[in-house]
Design an enzyme around this catalytic site. Structure first.
Site, PDB file in Angstrom:
ATOM      1  N   TRP A 101     -29.419  42.142 -83.931  1.00  0.00           N
ATOM      2  CA  TRP A 101     -30.722  42.708 -84.643  1.00  0.00           C
ATOM      3  C   TRP A 101     -31.697  41.765 -85.225  1.00  0.00           C
ATOM      4  CZ3 TRP A 101     -30.951  46.173 -81.363  1.00  0.00           C
ATOM      5  CH2 TRP A 101     -29.567  47.087 -81.594  1.00  0.00           C
ATOM      6  N   ASP A 170     -33.055  45.191 -92.798  1.00  0.00           N
ATOM      7  CA  ASP A 170     -33.186  46.329 -91.658  1.00  0.00           C
ATOM      8  C   ASP A 170     -31.414  46.097 -92.346  1.00  0.00           C
ATOM      9  OD1 ASP A 170     -31.833  47.398 -90.244  1.00  0.00           O
ATOM     10  OD2 ASP A 170     -32.060  46.075 -88.190  1.00  0.00           O
ATOM     11  N   LYS A 194     -26.612  56.027 -88.187  1.00  0.00           N
ATOM     12  CA  LYS A 194     -25.185  54.891 -88.544  1.00  0.00           C
ATOM     13  C   LYS A 194     -25.018  55.680 -89.563  1.00  0.00           C
ATOM     14  CE  LYS A 194     -26.323  52.090 -85.494  1.00  0.00           C
ATOM     15  NZ  LYS A 194     -27.559  50.611 -85.732  1.00  0.00           N
TER      16      LYS A 194
HETATM   17  C1  LIG Z   1     -28.351  49.800 -84.599  1.00  0.00           C
HETATM   18  C2  LIG Z   1     -29.071  48.608 -85.436  1.00  0.00           C
HETATM   19  C3  LIG Z   1     -30.433  48.919 -84.589  1.00  0.00           C
HETATM   20  C4  LIG Z   1     -31.391  49.347 -83.436  1.00  0.00           C
HETATM   21  O1  LIG Z   1     -32.517  50.399 -84.071  1.00  0.00           O
HETATM   22  P1  LIG Z   1     -32.911  51.267 -82.790  1.00  0.00           P
HETATM   23  O2  LIG Z   1     -32.225  52.360 -84.034  1.00  0.00           O
HETATM   24  O3  LIG Z   1     -31.701  51.123 -81.785  1.00  0.00           O
HETATM   25  O4  LIG Z   1     -34.038  50.452 -82.992  1.00  0.00           O
HETATM   26  C5  LIG Z   1     -31.581  47.945 -85.680  1.00  0.00           C
HETATM   27  N1  LIG Z   1     -30.859  47.068 -86.502  1.00  0.00           N
HETATM   28  C6  LIG Z   1     -29.526  47.567 -86.907  1.00  0.00           C
HETATM   29  C7  LIG Z   1     -28.502  46.993 -88.074  1.00  0.00           C
HETATM   30  C8  LIG Z   1     -28.687  48.518 -86.171  1.00  0.00           C
HETATM   31  O5  LIG Z   1     -27.765  48.370 -86.794  1.00  0.00           O
END
Ligand SMILES: *Cc1c(COP(=O)(O)O)cnc(C)c1O
Length: 360
Positions: A101, A170, A194
């Site tokens: 990511w 993130d 998540k």
């Molecule tokens: C799941 C995840 C993403 C992707 O998220 P989307 O909502 O599918 O764009 C990005 N960063 C992390 C850390 C994730 O766990």
């Protein structure tokens, strides 16, 4: 019967939250219709969205210097919005690469025209650890990191000290799993699916003062100021997802007892599972370095892929779902987010011991 859900995302939600959703589906707050059928301009919906923002700030212990935004497009759209707003036209921004990511975020910054500088990467060691040394550029606009690496099962235990620029993170796969000191941060984003609610909602915490420093004249939906000025209602926000996230915040506050308590519960679950892995005489093998292990995503392998296939198949038979690793790396991953309780982790550990007894 409900599965024991170890999905990486979308993932398990708290049972009391789901029960409330079920109970309120036909008539939400006396409106005679579900939340999904209400107008986002209805006063009840606006009040719910405001309450959800206030509850989140209060959970995190944040004041009015922060604003909660309800965005769409997933964490993935944030990968682009951040450089578009804050490092347009070749400005330098630093990225720390700890896996899939963050690699994507770094690449997206380049696509958006930023001068993205890699300040550290653990790629050479297969992203098994969180770097502790950084080669920051001279004057970056911001430093970007992924606080919990969902795919590799690593997490930042603490963030860079005295960073030469504001931090942006993130936090999708650990959001609200522990208290956070955001004093060095200006923006945090997290896809809801998540640890918070359904997919379709991305929560952004931003300092409005910082947002003001962003590029002007971007398309409205790509400009953080639009969300701030319109209280995330410039267009139709993901109302249902906001509502479920709001219920999760109340669950965290009223039933769990806040983020410090949540952190303790998460630590107990993770310690128990990692201990089982470490005490298996090498049958189960954790893939992340011990000092970088994530309490959220526990990644491990078995002696060979044949056994891994059987492990997953047998787990499924006894009602355990989502134990397969991310498709980019394979192996096993037990995601033990806030809503996965100790009882579920105990059942998993018992299953692992039984599998090793039979096949080890
Ligand atoms: C799941 C995840 C993403 C992707 O998220 P989307 O909502 O599918 O764009 C990005 N960063 C992390 C850390 C994730 O766990």
């Amino acid at each position: 019967m409900r599965a024991l859900n170890f999905n990486g995302g979308p993932a398990a939600l708290p049972l009391p939250v789901l029960k409330t959703v079920a109970a309120e589906t036909l008539d939400w707050r006396g409106t005679g219709m579900s939340i999904m059928e209400n107008s986002h301009r209805a006063k009840e919906v606006v009040a719910m969205a405001e309450e959800t923002q206030a509850d989140l700030l209060s959970l995190l212990g944040l004041g009015r210097e922060w604003k909660v935004l309800f965005c769409q497009g997933g964490a993935s759209l944030q990968f682009a919005m951040i450089p578009l707003n804050f490092a347009p036209e070749g400005e330098t921004c630093d990225y720390i690469d700890t896996g899939l990511w963050s690699t994507k975020a770094y690449q997206e910054a380049q696509i958006c025209g930023a001068k993205a500088h890699l300040a550290a990467t653990s790629k050479a060691d297969d992203y098994t650890y969180i770097p502790g040394e950084f080669n920051f550029s001279a004057k970056p606009r911001y430093i970007y990191l992924t606080s919990n690496n969902t795919v590799r099962g690593t997490q930042w235990a603490s963030f860079p000290k005295n960073p030469p620029a504001p931090l942006i993170a993130d936090m999708s796969s650990e959001f609200l799993s522990r208290p956070l000191d955001l004093s060095d941060f200006v923006l945090v984003h997290a896809g809801a699916q998540k640890n918070v609610g359904p997919a379709g909602l991305t929560i952004v915490l931003i300092r409005p003062e910082w947002a003001e420093t962003g590029k002007k004249n971007l398309p409205h939906m790509l400009d953080y100021r639009t969300y701030i000025e319109h209280d995330s209602m410039f267009n139709t926000p993901p109302v249902f997802a906001i509502y479920v996230a709001g219920l999760t915040f109340k669950w965290l506050r009223d039933e769990i007892g806040g983020l410090e308590k949540m952190r303790e519960l998460n630590k107990a679950k993770a310690d128990f599972l990692y201990q089982a892995i470490d005490n298996s005489g090498g049958f189960f093998r954790g893939t992340a370095r011990k000092d970088s292990r994530s309490p959220m995503n526990v990644t491990f392998r078995l002696p060979n892929e044949e056994l891994e296939k059987d492990f997953l198949a047998e787990a499924k038979k006894v009602g355990m779902a989502g134990l397969n690793g991310h498709r980019s790396v394979g192996g096993m991953r037990a995601s033990i987010y806030n809503a996965v309780d100790m009882a579920a982790v105990r059942t998993l550990v018992e299953f692992m011991a039984e599998f090793q007894r039979k096949r080890g």
